[in-house]
Design an enzyme around this catalytic site. Structure first.
Site, PDB file in Angstrom:
ATOM      1  N   HIS A 483       0.839  -1.204   0.000  1.00 58.42           N
ATOM      2  CA  HIS A 483       0.000   0.000   0.000  1.00 58.42           C
ATOM      3  C   HIS A 483       0.873   1.252   0.000  1.00 58.42           C
ATOM      4  O   HIS A 483       0.671   2.161  -0.822  1.00 58.42           O
ATOM      5  CB  HIS A 483      -0.926  -0.005   1.221  1.00 58.42           C
ATOM      6  CG  HIS A 483      -1.811   1.206   1.307  1.00 58.42           C
ATOM      7  ND1 HIS A 483      -3.128   1.189   0.901  1.00 58.42           N
ATOM      8  CD2 HIS A 483      -1.566   2.481   1.736  1.00 58.42           C
ATOM      9  CE1 HIS A 483      -3.655   2.387   1.070  1.00 58.42           C
ATOM     10  NE2 HIS A 483      -2.726   3.191   1.585  1.00 58.42           N
ATOM     11  N   GLU A 484       1.835   1.307   0.915  1.00 59.43           N
ATOM     12  CA  GLU A 484       2.694   2.488   0.986  1.00 59.43           C
ATOM     13  C   GLU A 484       3.581   2.604  -0.254  1.00 59.43           C
ATOM     14  O   GLU A 484       3.854   3.700  -0.733  1.00 59.43           O
ATOM     15  CB  GLU A 484       3.552   2.443   2.253  1.00 59.43           C
ATOM     16  CG  GLU A 484       2.759   2.399   3.560  1.00 59.43           C
ATOM     17  CD  GLU A 484       1.745   3.531   3.685  1.00 59.43           C
ATOM     18  OE1 GLU A 484       2.017   4.637   3.156  1.00 59.43           O
ATOM     19  OE2 GLU A 484       0.688   3.306   4.287  1.00 59.43           O
ATOM     20  N   HIS A 487       1.990   4.360  -3.143  1.00 56.69           N
ATOM     21  CA  HIS A 487       1.970   5.824  -3.056  1.00 56.69           C
ATOM     22  C   HIS A 487       3.140   6.466  -3.800  1.00 56.69           C
ATOM     23  O   HIS A 487       3.082   7.650  -4.122  1.00 56.69           O
ATOM     24  CB  HIS A 487       1.998   6.261  -1.590  1.00 56.69           C
ATOM     25  CG  HIS A 487       0.665   6.199  -0.920  1.00 56.69           C
ATOM     26  ND1 HIS A 487      -0.473   6.763  -1.467  1.00 56.69           N
ATOM     27  CD2 HIS A 487       0.280   5.647   0.267  1.00 56.69           C
ATOM     28  CE1 HIS A 487      -1.492   6.564  -0.652  1.00 56.69           C
ATOM     29  NE2 HIS A 487      -1.071   5.877   0.393  1.00 56.69           N
ATOM     30  N   GLU A 506      -5.301   7.684  -1.851  1.00 52.95           N
ATOM     31  CA  GLU A 506      -5.603   6.513  -1.019  1.00 52.95           C
ATOM     32  C   GLU A 506      -6.417   5.452  -1.739  1.00 52.95           C
ATOM     33  O   GLU A 506      -6.252   4.260  -1.499  1.00 52.95           O
ATOM     34  CB  GLU A 506      -6.315   6.961   0.260  1.00 52.95           C
ATOM     35  CG  GLU A 506      -5.495   7.899   1.146  1.00 52.95           C
ATOM     36  CD  GLU A 506      -4.189   7.280   1.625  1.00 52.95           C
ATOM     37  OE1 GLU A 506      -3.978   6.060   1.420  1.00 52.95           O
ATOM     38  OE2 GLU A 506      -3.373   8.020   2.193  1.00 52.95           O
TER      39      GLU A 506
END
Length: 827
Positions: A483-484, A487, A506
């Site tokens: 997830h990170e 980004h 997000e």
């Protein structure tokens, strides 16, 4: 705009007048005082009036020719052919800085070889009251005021920097001003900085050398300034336009111990540390800056901290500490890709680097980009401003892995080595396989203290992770890391032009984490589909619960609707609900954004959809976007969507501009519940409910019965779903809870599983497991906030006592947003 907003309910103002003047580069020179909990020093801002062209012209040749000539006679510094020059005299107000001077040389060795590109005396400032900020002249006109976003800072002095006072600058100014006939010193300073910020990407080393060089020039006059709640205002008497305003200014300041942009706390080894916490106020409590995302700039920073402390920062280079005093280390970092000031991240602590084994990606896997390779780039493929872009570099394109380092408190080192380290290279390769070129050349990963209120936070070249992801199996850790990592593409390389459109960051990261993680695990297409559907079902329940328990206004993904992206004439705007502490813990923008992207993928097919996302990244990297930029390109690439009734307007109406669950999503839960993995969980639920009913105490004492039920081994996400389903049951006997805890060894599972387990314990008042709840609140603070509310809502005296005891014990190390939200729940 009222500068005394109520932080409990109002929008966050962005005060910087970015429509008039922009910061193009920040040079920070900071000292970290661990004992006093203060960061002090100065920052030099290089400015450009918004009406000026950023393109180079014929006079720029004089700048480059001079730089090359001077570099040939200066001392050799590193493997790069950048210029190296000395500040004039020792009378500079910041002459004590120059780390190279410690060794007896006046040269600035600015860019260190390990780059991976490819006590000041307080001086009273000239201050004034807020009412006097706009000083009226006799002709009735106002002086131009530079407005910076700032709070929780003590500004000591502001001065103009005399860029013309640097040795050799007079030759540079002659090269640039000779054809214009200008002779005033202010014009010389303006012209030097104007040409400096306009240098092309091929000259990034020379440019950054000059930025650092000119930052050490002496001051040439103090500027007037005034501070209010949200801003720092700076002006020069008699200067009425941004074009006349000084182009390089130095601000002397120090942070306050209570600054909301930084967290002074203790790490897991009970040693002091400080880090930027990703608060709602962003970085305005760390340094005066322009906070709107459109104000993208580069930066470089020298940070001094006590010996024994490690300084990490958003930076292209993996800095090596230099000892400048017996008990002080100095670290130098820089970034050449223009980014919003909010993305600058710093962390100072007694971090331990977790060493990789020989099979891991090494720091030498990638050759740094140099001026010779930059000059060969084809700029026609990029839509962003000119900077050394990795997407145009062949070496970066084929680099499936990037150098990375992992830092943590010593007590977590073995867990990091066991759980995270084996996953990182696989996830990096998977992300590259899906989206292509890694936007950033390296990655530092830091496990921050337990009080961190998020599971993770991504910044350029650095990622913060919560210790909560190190529990249980590798699944939770891997998916959160993915997830990170997502980004880096969506949120950083491509950012939202209006911060109220958080779903752009997000929603994409939530959607891509499943894709990355499945790829990293090398799952088959069938396994990928089943596990993604299972996670979608879990997210559907989470979205349903959040919609039922939150204010409708906070459920809208585009709260400013048709005014999204608009600013005032000066550039002032607001972040809707930016000061609402509860919004930090909401998941609506993650979940609705995820389901929108999933809905669109289902209409065009995932293979085509992922190819489109890759092309979208190629087109928009290095830029800021609004929702319509994505939607228009999508509909342009897939015109068949129009025949299915999908349009930008319909997506606004159904998904982005309204509260609640979109109509097209309401029926999806029925399909998701038919998933094979979900069906297996339902079978297990039936077994547990049968066990509970069989062992519930009746009016008569029953004989002990042997439990001959066989329970299926479940995946981590299946365990979460099992506990989710059991939470929906009205009753569950304590014996069933006891057996449930032991059968699945719940205390050894990941934080998501244990969170659901704690909810079951609270719901059924299972006193024997209250210790599990206490341990969760202590060790998993990033996920435990709403457990306090559940402990209070049952109006059970023992549960309420447990909540208050835990809060009293932990509130000093908790994040301020968490403290505020929990305080409202308890008191």
């Amino acid at each position: 705009m009222d500068s005394n907003l109520d932080p409990s309910k109002d929008d966050l103002p962005l005060m910087a007048n970015t429509s008039h003047i922009l910061v193009r580069h920040y040079t920070l020179d900071l000292d970290v005082n661990i004992e006093e909990k203060i960061i002090s020093g100065c920052i030099v801002l290089y400015l450009q009036a918004c009406t000026e062209s950023t393109q180079s012209d014929r006079t720029l040749d004089g700048v480059l020719n001079y730089s090359q000539e001077y570099a040939s006679s200066a001392m050799a510094v590193s493997e790069f052919s950048h210029i190296s020059v000395a500040a004039q005299g020792a009378s500079s107000s910041i002459a004590r800085y120059d780390a190279a001077a410690v060794a007896g040389t006046s040269a600035l060795n600015i860019l260190d070889k390990n780059c991976n590109h490819g006590n000041k005396k307080e001086t009273s400032g000239i201050s004034c009251s807020k009412e006097d900020c706009y000083d009226k002249k006799d002709d009735g006109m106002d002086d131009f005021v530079l407005i910076l976003d700032s709070c929780d800072l003590s500004v000591i002095k502001v001065e103009e920097v005399d860029a013309g006072a640097i040795t050799g600058a007079e030759k540079l100014s002659q090269a640039t001003l000779g054809s214009t006939g200008a002779s005033e010193l202010s014009a010389v300073r303006t012209w030097i900085v104007q040409k400096l910020v306009a240098l092309p990407a091929a000259s990034w080393q020379e440019q950054h050398n000059c930025y650092l060089l000119y930052s050490q020039a002496p001051g040439c006059g103090e500027l007037q300034f005034a501070s209010d709640t949200w801003s720092l205002r700076i002006w020069k008497a008699g200067i009425q336009t941004p074009q006349e305003f000084p182009r390089a200014i130095r601000i002397w300041y120090k942070t306050k111990p209570e600054s909301r942009s930084i967290r002074w706390t203790m790490d897991q080894d009970c040693r002091p540390c400080v880090y930027t916490s990703g608060s709602a106020l962003n970085n305005r409590g760390l340094f005066p800056c322009q906070e709107p995302p459109s104000a993208m700039a580069t930066w470089q920073a020298t940070v001094r901290a006590p010996v024994g402390f490690v300084t990490l920062m958003s930076s292209e280079n993996a800095a090596v500490a230099t000892q400048v005093q017996e008990d002080v280390l100095s670290w130098f970092y820089y970034v050449t890709m223009p980014m919003p000031a909010s993305t600058l991240t710093i962390a100072v602590g007694c971090w331990t680097e977790v060493q990789k084994d020989s099979t891991s990606c090494s720091q030498t896997d990638y050759q740094p980009l140099t001026s010779s390779t930059v000059s060969k780039w084809d700029q026609h493929h990029c839509g962003h401003v000119d900077y050394p872009c990795r997407f145009l570099h062949p070496g970066a394109h084929i680099q499936i892995n990037i150098p990375y380092r992992v830092f943590t408190a010593d007590c977590l080192r073995e867990k990091c080595k066991e759980i995270l380290l084996p996953l990182v290279p696989h996830c990096l390769v998977a992300a590259h396989d899906i989206l292509g070129t890694h936007p950033f050349c390296r990655l530092d990963i830091l496990f921050v203290p337990a009080g961190f209120c998020n599971l993770g936070m991504a910044s350029p070249h650095i990622m913060f992770l919560s210790q909560s992801i190190l529990s249980g199996r590798s699944h939770f850790c891997g998916s959160r890391f993915c997830h990170e990592l997502a980004h880096n593409w969506f949120g950083l390389a491509i950012g939202a032009k209006d911060w109220t459109e958080e779903w752009i960051s997000e929603g994409f990261a939530t959607y891509l984490e499943d894709i990355f993680w499945a790829k990293a695990q090398k799952l088959s297409p069938k396994e990928t589909e089943e596990q993604c559907e299972l996670r979608a079902l879990l997210r559907w329940y989470r979205l349903r619960d959040e919609v039922q328990n939150s204010e409708q206004e906070l459920q809208v993904l585009r709260p400013k609707k048709d005014c999204t992206g608009e600013v005032s004439e000066s550039g002032v705007s607001v972040i809707k609900h930016g000061l609402n502490p509860g919004k930090v813990f909401m998941q609506v923008h993650y979940l609705k954004g995820y389901f929108l992207l999933r809905f669109l993928a289902s209409k065009v097919g995932q293979v085509k959809y992922l190819t489109f996302l890759r092309n979208f990244v190629l087109k928009f990297h290095g830029q800021l976007i609004l929702s319509q930029d994505f939607l228009h390109m999508l509909l342009g690439n897939f015109p068949e969507l129009s025949s299915q009734g999908i349009s930008v307007e319909n997506i606004y109406e159904d998904w982005l501009d309204t509260a609640g669950i979109p109509k097209s999503l309401l029926n999806e839960v029925l399909k998701l519940e038919e998933n094979r993995l979900a069906a297996e969980v339902k079978d297990e639920v039936a077994k547990w409910m049968h066990f509970s009913q069989k062992n519930r105490r009746g009016p008569k004492r029953r004989k002990k019965r042997k439990d001959d039920m066989n329970y299926r081994e479940l995946l981590s996400d299946q365990l979460v779903l099992l506990l989710e389903f059991l939470l929906q049951e009205k009753t569950l006997c304590h014996k069933a809870l006891q057996r449930l805890r032991s059968t699945y060894q719940l205390l050894r599972q990941d934080a998501e599983v244990r969170h659901r387990w704690c909810e079951l314990v609270v719901k059924h008042r299972y006193l024997s497991a209250y210790g599990d709840v206490k341990e969760f609140l202590e060790k998993d603070q990033a996920m435990g906030v709403y457990l306090y509310g559940e402990l209070m809502v049952n109006e059970d005296s023992k549960q309420q006592q447990l909540a208050r005891q835990c809060f009293t014990l932990l509130q000093e190390e908790m994040d301020p947003a968490s403290v505020k939200v929990v305080t409202e729940m308890l008191f």
